[in-house]
Structures are given as C-alpha cells and as structure tokens.
Enzyme design. Sequence first.
Site, PDB file in Angstrom:
ATOM      1  CB  CYS A  48      -0.154  -0.941 -10.180  1.00 49.12           C
ATOM      2  SG  CYS A  48       1.067  -2.255 -10.267  1.00 49.12           S
TER       3      CYS A  48
ATOM      4  CB  CYS B 220      -1.031  -4.580  -9.871  1.00 50.91           C
ATOM      5  SG  CYS B 220       0.404  -3.821  -9.135  1.00 50.91           S
ATOM      6  CG  ASP B 221      -4.770  -3.578 -10.903  1.00 50.87           C
ATOM      7  OD1 ASP B 221      -4.755  -4.643 -10.253  1.00 50.87           O
ATOM      8  OD2 ASP B 221      -4.781  -2.459 -10.366  1.00 50.87           O
TER       9      ASP B 221
HETATM   10  C1  LIG Z   1      -4.445  -0.493  -5.932  1.00 51.88           C
HETATM   11  C2  LIG Z   1      -3.126  -1.228  -5.899  1.00 51.88           C
HETATM   12  C3  LIG Z   1      -3.087  -2.542  -6.346  1.00 51.88           C
HETATM   13  C4  LIG Z   1      -1.866  -3.244  -6.303  1.00 51.88           C
HETATM   14  N1  LIG Z   1      -1.856  -4.538  -6.732  1.00 51.88           N
HETATM   15  C5  LIG Z   1      -0.707  -5.243  -6.651  1.00 51.88           C
HETATM   16  C6  LIG Z   1      -0.677  -6.611  -7.056  1.00 51.88           C
HETATM   17  O1  LIG Z   1      -1.678  -7.172  -7.510  1.00 51.88           O
HETATM   18  N2  LIG Z   1       0.513  -7.274  -6.946  1.00 51.88           N
HETATM   19  C7  LIG Z   1       1.648  -6.665  -6.468  1.00 51.88           C
HETATM   20  O2  LIG Z   1       2.694  -7.329  -6.364  1.00 51.88           O
HETATM   21  N3  LIG Z   1       1.648  -5.370  -6.094  1.00 51.88           N
HETATM   22  C8  LIG Z   1       0.500  -4.646  -6.174  1.00 51.88           C
HETATM   23  N4  LIG Z   1       0.487  -3.331  -5.819  1.00 51.88           N
HETATM   24  C9  LIG Z   1       1.760  -2.716  -5.378  1.00 51.88           C
HETATM   25  C10 LIG Z   1       2.030  -3.110  -3.921  1.00 51.88           C
HETATM   26  O3  LIG Z   1       0.886  -2.819  -3.151  1.00 51.88           O
HETATM   27  C11 LIG Z   1       3.234  -2.340  -3.393  1.00 51.88           C
HETATM   28  O4  LIG Z   1       4.351  -2.600  -4.214  1.00 51.88           O
HETATM   29  C12 LIG Z   1       3.546  -2.771  -1.960  1.00 51.88           C
HETATM   30  O5  LIG Z   1       2.428  -2.615  -1.120  1.00 51.88           O
HETATM   31  C13 LIG Z   1       4.729  -1.990  -1.392  1.00 51.88           C
HETATM   32  O6  LIG Z   1       4.925  -2.430  -0.101  1.00 51.88           O
HETATM   33  P1  LIG Z   1       5.687  -1.561   0.996  1.00 51.88           P
HETATM   34  O7  LIG Z   1       5.755  -2.441   2.190  1.00 51.88           O
HETATM   35  O8  LIG Z   1       6.941  -1.028   0.447  1.00 51.88           O
HETATM   36  O9  LIG Z   1       4.782  -0.285   1.280  1.00 51.88           O
HETATM   37  P2  LIG Z   1       3.231  -0.016   1.447  1.00 51.88           P
HETATM   38  O10 LIG Z   1       2.383  -1.191   1.140  1.00 51.88           O
HETATM   39  O11 LIG Z   1       2.981   1.243   0.697  1.00 51.88           O
HETATM   40  O12 LIG Z   1       3.083   0.287   3.023  1.00 51.88           O
HETATM   41  C14 LIG Z   1       3.604   1.454   3.574  1.00 51.88           C
HETATM   42  C15 LIG Z   1       3.327   1.457   5.064  1.00 51.88           C
HETATM   43  O13 LIG Z   1       4.022   2.563   5.651  1.00 51.88           O
HETATM   44  C16 LIG Z   1       3.164   3.209   6.571  1.00 51.88           C
HETATM   45  N5  LIG Z   1       3.610   4.614   6.729  1.00 51.88           N
HETATM   46  C17 LIG Z   1       3.810   5.551   5.755  1.00 51.88           C
HETATM   47  N6  LIG Z   1       4.228   6.703   6.298  1.00 51.88           N
HETATM   48  C18 LIG Z   1       4.320   6.493   7.644  1.00 51.88           C
HETATM   49  C19 LIG Z   1       4.703   7.299   8.760  1.00 51.88           C
HETATM   50  N7  LIG Z   1       5.108   8.581   8.629  1.00 51.88           N
HETATM   51  N8  LIG Z   1       4.660   6.748  10.005  1.00 51.88           N
HETATM   52  C20 LIG Z   1       4.289   5.444  10.176  1.00 51.88           C
HETATM   53  N9  LIG Z   1       3.948   4.635   9.154  1.00 51.88           N
HETATM   54  C21 LIG Z   1       3.948   5.160   7.910  1.00 51.88           C
HETATM   55  C22 LIG Z   1       1.782   3.025   5.991  1.00 51.88           C
HETATM   56  O14 LIG Z   1       0.784   3.148   6.999  1.00 51.88           O
HETATM   57  C23 LIG Z   1       1.875   1.600   5.455  1.00 51.88           C
HETATM   58  O15 LIG Z   1       1.567   0.688   6.491  1.00 51.88           O
HETATM   59  C24 LIG Z   1      -0.692  -2.606  -5.835  1.00 51.88           C
HETATM   60  C25 LIG Z   1      -0.737  -1.275  -5.403  1.00 51.88           C
HETATM   61  C26 LIG Z   1      -1.944  -0.598  -5.428  1.00 51.88           C
HETATM   62  C27 LIG Z   1      -1.994   0.833  -4.946  1.00 51.88           C
END
Ligand SMILES: Cc1cc2nc3c(=O)[nH]c(=O)nc-3n(C[C@H](O)[C@H](O)[C@H](O)COP(=O)(O)OP(=O)(O)OC[C@H]3O[C@@H](n4cnc5c(N)ncnc54)[C@H](O)[C@@H]3O)c2cc1C
Length: 315
Positions: free
Chosen positions: A134, A137-138
């Site tokens: 990302c 992010c980084d």
């Molecule tokens: C290394 C890294 C660093 C990042 N740094 C930043 C940052 O500094 N700032 C920023 O704004 N964004 C950052 N991001 C991006 C940010 O993390 C994502 O945009 C954000 O987490 C998305 O949130 P979400 O709730 O959509 O999904 P996610 O955080 O991806 O969560 C998905 C959830 O769904 C669950 N899940 C998936 N499939 C199933 C299933 N079949 N059954 C039950 N549960 C399931 C998982 O267990 C998880 O709890 C970063 C991402 C990464 C990978």
Amino acid sequence: MSAYKTIIIGTGPAGLTAAIYLARANLNPLVIEGPEPGGQLTTTTEVENFPGFPEGIMGPELMENMRKQAERFGAEFRSGWVNSVDMSERPFKLSVEGLGELKAETLIISTGASAKYLGIPGEKDNVGRGVSTCATCDGFFFRGKKIIVVGGGDSAMEEAHFLTKFASEVVLVHRRNDLRASKIMQDRARSNPKISWSLNRTPLEVESGPLGVTGLKVRNNETGEDETIATDGLFVAIGHTPNTKFLGGQLETDETGYLIVKPGSTETNVPGVFACGDVQDNKYRQAISAAGTGCMAALDCERFLENVEASLIEA
Ligand SMILES: Cc1cc2nc3c(=O)[nH]c(=O)nc-3n(C[C@H](O)[C@H](O)[C@H](O)COP(=O)(O)OP(=O)(O)OC[C@H]3O[C@@H](n4cnc5c(N)ncnc54)[C@H](O)[C@@H]3O)c2cc1C
C-alpha cells in the site's frame, strides 16, 4: 433457532464501525471475526493517517480500541469463519465454521480484500520491515530512499508514480517486457525521471538484514542469470482479491470481483444485505474510507429494519 437482527461478517475498520453504530442503536449485532480478527491493520505497525491520533497509533491498538468501543455498547463477538450464506429468503442462513448454522434478518459484509503477494522467500517475513502492498499507507516512511515496485498493471504504474514524491529512486520490476497497464498510465510512468525500469525480470527472493529489506533477487529472463537489485523498500502491486468466495456468486460483483453497491449507499442487489469497506472498494482501500462506509452500512441496515417493522405493523 431465532434470527439475529443483524450479523456483521468481518472485524476490520468497516465491520467494527458498523458494529459501534448498530450496537448504539440497540440492535445488538452479532459480529463474526473470521480468520483475521481486527483485519488488515493488525498486520502493520504505525498508522499515521487515521484521524484523531496526532502522534499516530499502532495498527493492532487501533483495532483493539474499535472492538472495545463496539463491545461497550453491547455488540456480541464470536470467532468463526463463514463458509457459505443462503440469501434465497430472509432470514438469511449462514453456515459458520466453529459456530454451525446462524440466521439473520440483515447482513453486513465487511470481509475486505486481500493483497496478492509474490509468494517468494523473505516476502511475508518482511511485511512492515520494508515490504508493503500500500503506497498510500507506507510511502511516507520511505523519504529519500530507493524503492522497488513490482507489477505491470495500472496500479503498479500509479503506485510507482505516487512513490516518487518520497523516494530518491523507484525501480519498476516486471516479469515480462510488455506491461498490462493502459498506455496513458505507462506514458506517465515513463516520463517520470525518478522511475527506472527493470523489465523481463522474475522476482526470486526478498533479501533483508537486521534493519529490514536490502534487496530483491531477480532472474533476468533474457540471460537466465540471477542478480540482486539493492533497495530499501519493496512495494508489491499485483492486485487484490476481494474476499467474497463464501457468497457463492449471489451478490453482483464487478469484473474484478468487488461487490457492487448502489451508488451513494451500501445496498447490494439483495435487499437486507449491505456491503462496506474494501470488499466493495476497488479505488480507495483505506482504513478511514472503510470505517466511513461501515457507518453508512449500519445506517442503511437500521433503516431497512425500521421499514420491515413498519410494514409488518401495517399488514
Ligand atoms: C500492511 C498494511 C498496512 C496498511 N496501512 C494502512 C494505513 O496506514 N492507513 C490506512 O488507512 N490503511 C492502511 N491499510 C489498508 C487498510 O488496512 C484497509 O483499507 C482496511 O483494513 C480495510 O478494512 P475492511 O474493514 O474493509 O477489511 P479488513 O481490514 O480487510 O478486514 C476484513 C475482515 O473480514 C474477515 N473475514 C474475511 N473473510 C471472512 C469470512 N469468510 N468469514 C468471516 N470473516 C471473514 C477478516 O477476518 C477480517 O476481520 C493497510 C493495509 C495493509 C495490508
């Protein structure tokens, strides 16, 4: 078995924000945590761009805080992995690994999108130590440093171009000579003097030392010889996979697999099923945008339930 009013699938910023709103609305949501409790931010260290934390906050701590906030208002959390959902009628039926069958009047899908990795030695071990998926992010952490971006599509061009704001040099590595990226994105990257190209090179291994990434070992596909490109950081930009397999194609997706929601809302094509966060966002994929759509999903869901109740009273 009685049906929950709402089940939220996923505990990233989207799911937890939805949980906070629905719990405060006395709808007692059940939140299923899935394989990665707390979501993607639990895999990173410092988050510097989530509003409200002037000194930044560690990703796991931010997610723990969101969870506690939802629990405080009565959200129920359970560990489990949703294997499938039957959306043919309400209440919807979920088959959950570890929990059996559950029923819900409404569903919020917040299962995120997983970044694709190269699958080479040293890559996963160095996530947060120089390996990232990302740039938004980084990128800031790589001021004045050399960075490699791997990928040949539009997002790789975009990330490389964006990273030149911080890096002293960006090297684009791709395993073929031809790029998948659109001409306009290629032209923009090619005209950027800070971007150099290492094409027709297959990444083999991420090399690192005590302070993190030091280089990327690649095979030159023309000569068959291996070489190491020195670097301080490696951005893998080869795409994301939205986590929607368990939905069995019941919800509409775009050509890249992201869930489609009605513009300006979180409604999917199935009434009572809402989607938020990265699973429906091919563009921004940030914690704050995920949290924002989580709030929208909760409010959409609340209104849907109110309308259902009102129609039952009228009937
Ligand atoms: C290394 C890294 C660093 C990042 N740094 C930043 C940052 O500094 N700032 C920023 O704004 N964004 C950052 N991001 C991006 C940010 O993390 C994502 O945009 C954000 O987490 C998305 O949130 P979400 O709730 O959509 O999904 P996610 O955080 O991806 O969560 C998905 C959830 O769904 C669950 N899940 C998936 N499939 C199933 C299933 N079949 N059954 C039950 N549960 C399931 C998982 O267990 C998880 O709890 C970063 C991402 C990464 C990978």
